[in-house]
Design an enzyme around this catalytic site. Structure first.
Site, PDB file in Angstrom:
ATOM      1  N   SER A 149      80.326  22.384 -19.608  1.00  0.00           N
ATOM      2  CA  SER A 149      80.543  21.974 -18.216  1.00  0.00           C
ATOM      3  C   SER A 149      81.497  22.954 -17.529  1.00  0.00           C
ATOM      4  O   SER A 149      81.238  24.160 -17.494  1.00  0.00           O
ATOM      5  CB  SER A 149      81.061  20.530 -18.194  1.00  0.00           C
ATOM      6  OG  SER A 149      81.076  20.011 -16.889  1.00  0.00           O
ATOM      7  N   ASP A 243      70.615  16.514 -15.998  1.00  0.00           N
ATOM      8  CA  ASP A 243      71.957  16.971 -15.640  1.00  0.00           C
ATOM      9  C   ASP A 243      71.932  17.557 -14.229  1.00  0.00           C
ATOM     10  O   ASP A 243      71.082  18.404 -13.928  1.00  0.00           O
ATOM     11  CB  ASP A 243      72.402  18.040 -16.642  1.00  0.00           C
ATOM     12  CG  ASP A 243      73.833  18.519 -16.436  1.00  0.00           C
ATOM     13  OD1 ASP A 243      74.449  18.165 -15.420  1.00  0.00           O
ATOM     14  OD2 ASP A 243      74.323  19.250 -17.305  1.00  0.00           O
ATOM     15  N   HIS A 273      74.173  15.090 -18.870  1.00  0.00           N
ATOM     16  CA  HIS A 273      75.403  15.855 -19.011  1.00  0.00           C
ATOM     17  C   HIS A 273      76.349  15.120 -19.959  1.00  0.00           C
ATOM     18  O   HIS A 273      76.424  13.900 -19.954  1.00  0.00           O
ATOM     19  CB  HIS A 273      76.058  15.989 -17.633  1.00  0.00           C
ATOM     20  CG  HIS A 273      77.136  17.022 -17.571  1.00  0.00           C
ATOM     21  ND1 HIS A 273      76.868  18.358 -17.381  1.00  0.00           N
ATOM     22  CD2 HIS A 273      78.483  16.917 -17.661  1.00  0.00           C
ATOM     23  CE1 HIS A 273      78.005  19.034 -17.358  1.00  0.00           C
ATOM     24  NE2 HIS A 273      78.999  18.184 -17.529  1.00  0.00           N
TER      25      HIS A 273
END
Length: 303
Positions: A149, A243, A273
């Site tokens: 991320s 995501d 995610h």
């Protein structure tokens, strides 16, 4: 962002403390625990604003004296939340499956320390590991950077900065569901920005705290906006089907490949995610991490 009641319901209710507490709860509830590794060392590395904590995971079966590859790892959390504790399970599994010593950095967080604090910490830690590799039983020719991320953002920008400033030579970049362009809104952002773990309101609040009054097209914030992708390290890029950042992760893989950078890209079907930090609840996560680690081991094998 999480299950009902786990996170503040309105953007006006967001605080860094609440988000950090919530993400620690996610880790405690959904992550895998007790994965045995060879050793864990908590120490500090020198940084531009003082020493920064780092947790070093030695793979199972690797002695303290045995030289290995290294993965300098930056956790996600939008630059505001998460920590080395929320990513304990992931780092343990990556260490074992990759054969790397994993250096998980506790970089400074916003809003207390907005941009570029996290980036300075990440680059400084990378420089230190590369410059002191033999001291910590690392082969200096086999050092990778990686993150998930926002940590993937940091890893990508560290690689760009190292190239542009004649900095350390890095053998690989491992980007797991990376955030590569905060200046645009992709189709996946529109499709999966509500109801798929991450929520737009949370992300917008975090971005405003991490990079207040900044041009989000700055390549130090949005690495996809860099002018040149040539000469960057080979990349392993992972995205997840549901995501919000899926499309920009794929776009970054395409940009690297178009510039002649070797890229291994995989989109994890059916995943959201942060799935990789929920291996205690998401059965797909453990084999996916094992495969990702095996690919790292192959890429960093002694030549």
């Amino acid at each position: 962002m999480l299950a009902a009641g786990a996170m503040p319901a309105r953007s006006g209710d967001f605080t860094a403390a609440k988000l950090r507490e919530a993400m620690l709860g996610v880790a405690q509830t959904f992550d895998v625990h007790g994965v045995a590794v060879g050793a864990i060392e908590n120490r500090t590395l020198p940084g531009v604003a003082g020493p920064r904590p780092v947790r070093i995971y030695t793979p199972a079966g690797t002695s303290a004296e045995s030289e290995s590859a290294a993965l300098v790892f930056f956790h996600g959390g939008a630059g505001v939340f998460c920590s080395i504790d929320t990513h304990e399970g992931l780092c343990r599994m990556l260490a074992n499956s990759s054969g790397c010593r994993v250096f998980s950095l506790d970089y400074r967080l916003a809003p207390e320390h907005p941009f570029p604090a996290a980036l300075e910490d990440a680059y400084g830690a990378t420089e230190w590991v590369c410059g002191h590799a033999r001291e910590v039983s690392i082969d200096p020719a086999r050092i990778a950077v990686g993150g998930d991320s926002f940590g993937g953002t940091l890893a990508a920008v560290v690689c760009q900065r190292a190239r542009d400033s004649a900095g350390p030579t890095l053998a690989l970049q491992v980007l797991i569901c990376p955030v590569t362009d905060l200046s645009a809104r992709s189709a996946s952002w529109s499709a999966f920005g509500e109801g798929y773990f991450l929520e737009r309101s949370t992300l917008d609040w975090a971005i405003g705290n991490y990079a207040p009054n900044m041009d989000l097209a700055d390549s130090r914030i949005s690495p996809l906006r860099a002018r040149d992708f040539r000469g960057l390290p080979p990349a392993h890029i992972h995205t997840a089907e549901f995501d919000p950042f899926r499309d920009e992760g794929k776009a970054y893989a395409d940009a690297l490949a178009s510039a002649g950078v070797p890229v291994r890209y995989i989109c994890h079907a059916g995943m959201i995610h942060h799935f990789y930090c929920m291996a205690g609840a998401v059965s797909y996560a453990r084999p996916a991490i094992a495969q990702a680690g095996a690919a790292i081991a192959e890429a960093l094998a002694p030549r």
